[in-house]
Design an enzyme around this catalytic site. Structure first.
Site, PDB file in Angstrom:
ATOM      1  N   CYS A 114       8.276  -5.183  17.065  1.00 14.20           N
ATOM      2  CA  CYS A 114       7.060  -4.188  17.251  1.00 14.20           C
ATOM      3  C   CYS A 114       6.754  -3.738  18.570  1.00 14.20           C
ATOM      4  CB  CYS A 114       5.755  -4.602  16.369  1.00 14.20           C
ATOM      5  SG  CYS A 114       6.261  -5.177  14.712  1.00 14.20           S
ATOM      6  N   HIS A 254      -0.722  -1.037  18.247  1.00 19.16           N
ATOM      7  CA  HIS A 254       0.460  -1.012  16.970  1.00 19.16           C
ATOM      8  C   HIS A 254      -0.262  -0.961  15.816  1.00 19.16           C
ATOM      9  CE1 HIS A 254       3.538  -2.017  14.274  1.00 19.16           C
ATOM     10  NE2 HIS A 254       3.378  -3.462  14.172  1.00 19.16           N
ATOM     11  N   ASN A 284       2.981   0.474   8.677  1.00 15.19           N
ATOM     12  CA  ASN A 284       3.495  -0.284   9.589  1.00 15.19           C
ATOM     13  C   ASN A 284       4.992   0.288  10.196  1.00 15.19           C
ATOM     14  OD1 ASN A 284       4.530  -1.927  11.670  1.00 15.19           O
ATOM     15  ND2 ASN A 284       3.424  -4.006  10.530  1.00 15.19           N
TER      16      ASN A 284
HETATM   17  N1  ACO Z   1      -1.260  -6.433  -3.945  1.00 21.58           N
HETATM   18  C1  ACO Z   1      -2.229  -7.158  -4.565  1.00 21.58           C
HETATM   19  N2  ACO Z   1      -2.563  -8.652  -4.178  1.00 21.58           N
HETATM   20  C2  ACO Z   1      -1.766  -8.987  -3.121  1.00 21.58           C
HETATM   21  C3  ACO Z   1      -0.906  -8.355  -2.372  1.00 21.58           C
HETATM   22  C4  ACO Z   1      -0.650  -6.719  -2.900  1.00 21.58           C
HETATM   23  N3  ACO Z   1       0.329  -6.018  -2.319  1.00 21.58           N
HETATM   24  N4  ACO Z   1      -0.389  -9.122  -1.289  1.00 21.58           N
HETATM   25  C5  ACO Z   1      -0.863 -10.316  -1.513  1.00 21.58           C
HETATM   26  N5  ACO Z   1      -1.461 -10.165  -2.577  1.00 21.58           N
HETATM   27  C6  ACO Z   1      -2.531 -11.304  -3.170  1.00 21.58           C
HETATM   28  C7  ACO Z   1      -2.010 -12.777  -2.672  1.00 21.58           C
HETATM   29  O1  ACO Z   1      -1.083 -13.206  -3.546  1.00 21.58           O
HETATM   30  C8  ACO Z   1      -2.926 -13.513  -2.641  1.00 21.58           C
HETATM   31  O2  ACO Z   1      -3.329 -14.112  -4.018  1.00 21.58           O
HETATM   32  P1  ACO Z   1      -3.975 -15.547  -4.221  1.00 21.58           P
HETATM   33  O3  ACO Z   1      -5.239 -15.620  -3.350  1.00 21.58           O
HETATM   34  O4  ACO Z   1      -4.133 -15.302  -5.537  1.00 21.58           O
HETATM   35  O5  ACO Z   1      -2.761 -16.382  -3.798  1.00 21.58           O
HETATM   36  C9  ACO Z   1      -4.157 -12.741  -1.896  1.00 21.58           C
HETATM   37  O6  ACO Z   1      -3.639 -11.487  -2.284  1.00 21.58           O
HETATM   38  C10 ACO Z   1      -4.663 -12.828  -0.476  1.00 21.58           C
HETATM   39  O7  ACO Z   1      -3.295 -12.776  -0.050  1.00 21.58           O
HETATM   40  P2  ACO Z   1      -3.367 -12.844   1.499  1.00 21.58           P
HETATM   41  O8  ACO Z   1      -1.829 -12.908   2.051  1.00 21.58           O
HETATM   42  O9  ACO Z   1      -4.378 -14.152   2.277  1.00 21.58           O
HETATM   43  O10 ACO Z   1      -3.964 -11.798   1.981  1.00 21.58           O
HETATM   44  P3  ACO Z   1      -4.669 -11.127   3.480  1.00 21.58           P
HETATM   45  O11 ACO Z   1      -6.017 -10.839   3.357  1.00 21.58           O
HETATM   46  O12 ACO Z   1      -4.147 -12.095   4.591  1.00 21.58           O
HETATM   47  O13 ACO Z   1      -3.751  -9.961   3.743  1.00 21.58           O
HETATM   48  C11 ACO Z   1      -1.962  -8.880   5.016  1.00 21.58           C
HETATM   49  C12 ACO Z   1      -2.276 -10.067   3.763  1.00 21.58           C
HETATM   50  C13 ACO Z   1      -2.333  -7.598   4.844  1.00 21.58           C
HETATM   51  C14 ACO Z   1      -0.369  -9.191   5.101  1.00 21.58           C
HETATM   52  C15 ACO Z   1      -2.390  -9.591   6.317  1.00 21.58           C
HETATM   53  O14 ACO Z   1      -2.099 -11.148   6.411  1.00 21.58           O
HETATM   54  C16 ACO Z   1      -1.766  -9.063   7.582  1.00 21.58           C
HETATM   55  O15 ACO Z   1      -2.162  -8.066   7.884  1.00 21.58           O
HETATM   56  N6  ACO Z   1      -1.304 -10.010   8.326  1.00 21.58           N
HETATM   57  C17 ACO Z   1      -0.807  -9.621   9.721  1.00 21.58           C
HETATM   58  C18 ACO Z   1       0.422  -8.536   9.586  1.00 21.58           C
HETATM   59  C19 ACO Z   1       0.777  -7.842  10.989  1.00 21.58           C
HETATM   60  O16 ACO Z   1      -0.183  -8.137  11.932  1.00 21.58           O
HETATM   61  N7  ACO Z   1       1.919  -7.754  11.360  1.00 21.58           N
HETATM   62  C20 ACO Z   1       1.824  -7.117  12.609  1.00 21.58           C
HETATM   63  C21 ACO Z   1       3.136  -7.735  13.310  1.00 21.58           C
HETATM   64  S1  ACO Z   1       4.373  -7.624  12.494  1.00 21.58           S
HETATM   65  C22 ACO Z   1       5.237  -6.123  12.278  1.00 21.58           C
HETATM   66  O17 ACO Z   1       4.645  -5.348  12.732  1.00 21.58           O
HETATM   67  C23 ACO Z   1       6.672  -6.034  11.955  1.00 21.58           C
END
Ligand code: ACO
Length: 327
Positions: A114, A254, A284
C-alpha cells in the site's frame, strides 16, 4: 540551490463496474451496516475479467500527462507501485510504456504494497533533484479483486481495484516535495500477506486448497500497527518539513479504514475538512488509494497553490511512508 521536484499533473482511473455493500449482502454473510460502520466503505470498483492492472495504470498515466501537457515520448521514467502486477514478468511499468508509446522511458515496478505509490514518488523525487528536466510518471495501480477470496468476509468487503498517477518534474518555484520518509518492518510480514504465486511455494492443489493465492490479513493486529505507524510517520515527515499541525492544509492518508482516518484526525488535531476521505466510494485500493485521492482532490479544487499537503501510507510488509509537499 537544489530544485524541488513537483507534481505537474495527476490522473486516475477506476473500472466502470461498481460493487455495493448491498451486492455483497447477497454474496456472503455480511451487512451494509457492518461494512459501513467498521470500515466506512459503501461501494468499490471491480475490474472486468479482460481489464488488467496495466490498462488502469496506462489510462491514469494518460490523464496525468494530459493535465501536465507532457507528451508520452518525453517521459524519462515510469515507476509503478503495485502488489498485483499483470504477471511476474514483465513489469506493469513496461506494459504501461508500451500502452503509452513512451519509448524513451525506463520502466520498473516497486513492491511496497500500500506504500507503493509513496515509495515510487520518493524515488522520482531523488531522480528529479539530480536532474530537474526529467519527467517521471509515478503510478500506484492494483487489481486486488483477483487476489481476494470472495468467500472470506473478513477481507473481501475491503479491497478493490483502481489506479492513480502523477507526473513529476522539476519545480520553478517553492512548490514541490519537501520531505520523504520511508519505513518497513519485515518481522511481522505474516500479519498481511499473499503467500502463494511467488517462488516460495509450488502452485499445486495444496496451495489452492489453503487459499494461499489470496490476501490473508489479521485485521485487528494490522489496525493496531497501522494507527501507530501512520501517526509516527506523519509527525516525522512534518517535523522534517519544519511544520506543525496548524501548518497543514490537507492530509491524504491511505484509504484503508474510516476508523483509522478518524483516529489520525484526532491525534493530529485536525478539523475534518483537512482530512481527505473517499474510502466510501473506492474501498481499499492499496497502492492506488493515495494517487486516486490526490487526483480527486486536485480536480475537485481542494488543492490550492501554496497549500501544505501531507501524504501517508501503511501496508503489508509492513511498509509505511510519508511525503510532505507544497502545492
Ligand atoms: N461482515 C459481518 N461480520 C464480519 C465481517 C463482515 N464482512 N468481517 C468480520 N466480521 C465479524 C467477525 O467474524 C467477528 O465476529 P465474532 O466476534 O463473532 O468473531 C466480528 O465481525 C469482529 O471482527 P473483527 O475482525 O474483530 O472486526 P474489526 O472491528 O477489527 O474490523 C477490519 C475488521 C475492518 C478488517 C479492521 O480490523 C481493519 O480495518 N483492520 C486494518 C486493515 C488495514 O488497515 N489495512 C491497511 C493496510 S493493508 C492494505 O491496505 C493492503
Amino acid at each position: 540551490m537544489i530544485k524541488r521536484s513537483k507534481i505537474a499533473g495527476t490522473g486516475s482511473c477506476v473500472p466502470v463496474k461498481v460493487l455495493t455493500n448491498k451486492d455483497l449482502e447477497s454474496m456472503i454473510d455480511t451487512s451494509d451496516e457492518w461494512i459501513t460502520t467498521r470500515t466506512g466503505i459503501r461501494q468499490r470498483h471491480i475490474a472486468e475479467p479482460d481489464e488488467n492492472n496495466s490498462d488502469l495504470a496506462a489510462e491514469a498515466a494518460r490523464r496525468a500527462l494530459s493535465m501536465a501537457g507532457v507528451d508520452a515520448a518525453d517521459v524519462d521514467l515510469i515507476i509503478v507501485g503495485t502488489l498485483t502486477p499483470d504477471m511476474p514478468m514483465p513489469s506493469v511499468a513496461c506494459l504501461v510504456q508500451k500502452a503509452l508509446g513512451a519509448w524513451n522511458a525506463g520502466a520498473f515496478d516497486v513492491s511496497a504494497t500500500c506504500s507503493g505509490f509513496l515509495y515510487s514518488l520518493s524515488i522520482a523525487d531523488k531522480f528529479v533533484k539530480e536532474n530537474p528536466a526529467m519527467k517521471i510518471l509515478a503510478i500506484g495501480s492494483e487489481v486486488l479483486s483477483r487476489r481476494t477470496n470472495w468467500q472470506d468476509r473478513t477481507t473481501c468487503v475491503l479491497f478493490a481495484d483502481g489506479a492513480g498517477a502523477a507526473l513529476v518534474t522539476g519545480s520553478d518555484d517553492q512548490s514541490g516535495l519537501i520531505s520523504t520518509c520511508l519505513h518497513a518492518d519485515g518481522k511481522v510480514w505474516d500479519l498481511l500477506t499473499i503467500r502463494g504465486l511467488g517462488t516460495a511455494y509450488p502452485v499445486d492443489q495444496d496451495l489452492l486448497s489453503k487459499g494461499w493465492q489470496y490476501i490473508e490479513m489479521k485485521g485487528r493486529d494490522v489496525f493496531k500497527h497501522a494507527v501507530k505507524a501512520l501517526e509516527s510517520v506523519a509527525n516525522e515527515c512534518m517535523e522534517r518539513a519544519g511544520w506543525n499541525n496548524d501548518d497543514l492544509d490537507l492530509l491524504i492518508a491511505h484509504q484503508a479504514n474510516i476508523r483509522i482516518l478518524d483516529f489520525l484526525r484526532e491525534r493530529l488535531n485536525l478539523p475534518s475538512e483537512k482530512v481527505f476521505i473517499n474510502i466510501d466510494k473506492y474501498g481499499n485500493t492499496s497502492a492506488a488509494s493515495i494517487p486516486i485521492a490526490l487526483d480527486e482532490a486536485n480536480r475537485g479544487g481542494r488543492l490550492k497553490k501554496g497549500d501544505n499537503i501531507l501524504l501517508i501510507s501503511f501496508g503489508g510488509g509492513f511498509t509505511w511512508a510519508g511525503v510532505t509537499m507544497r502545492w
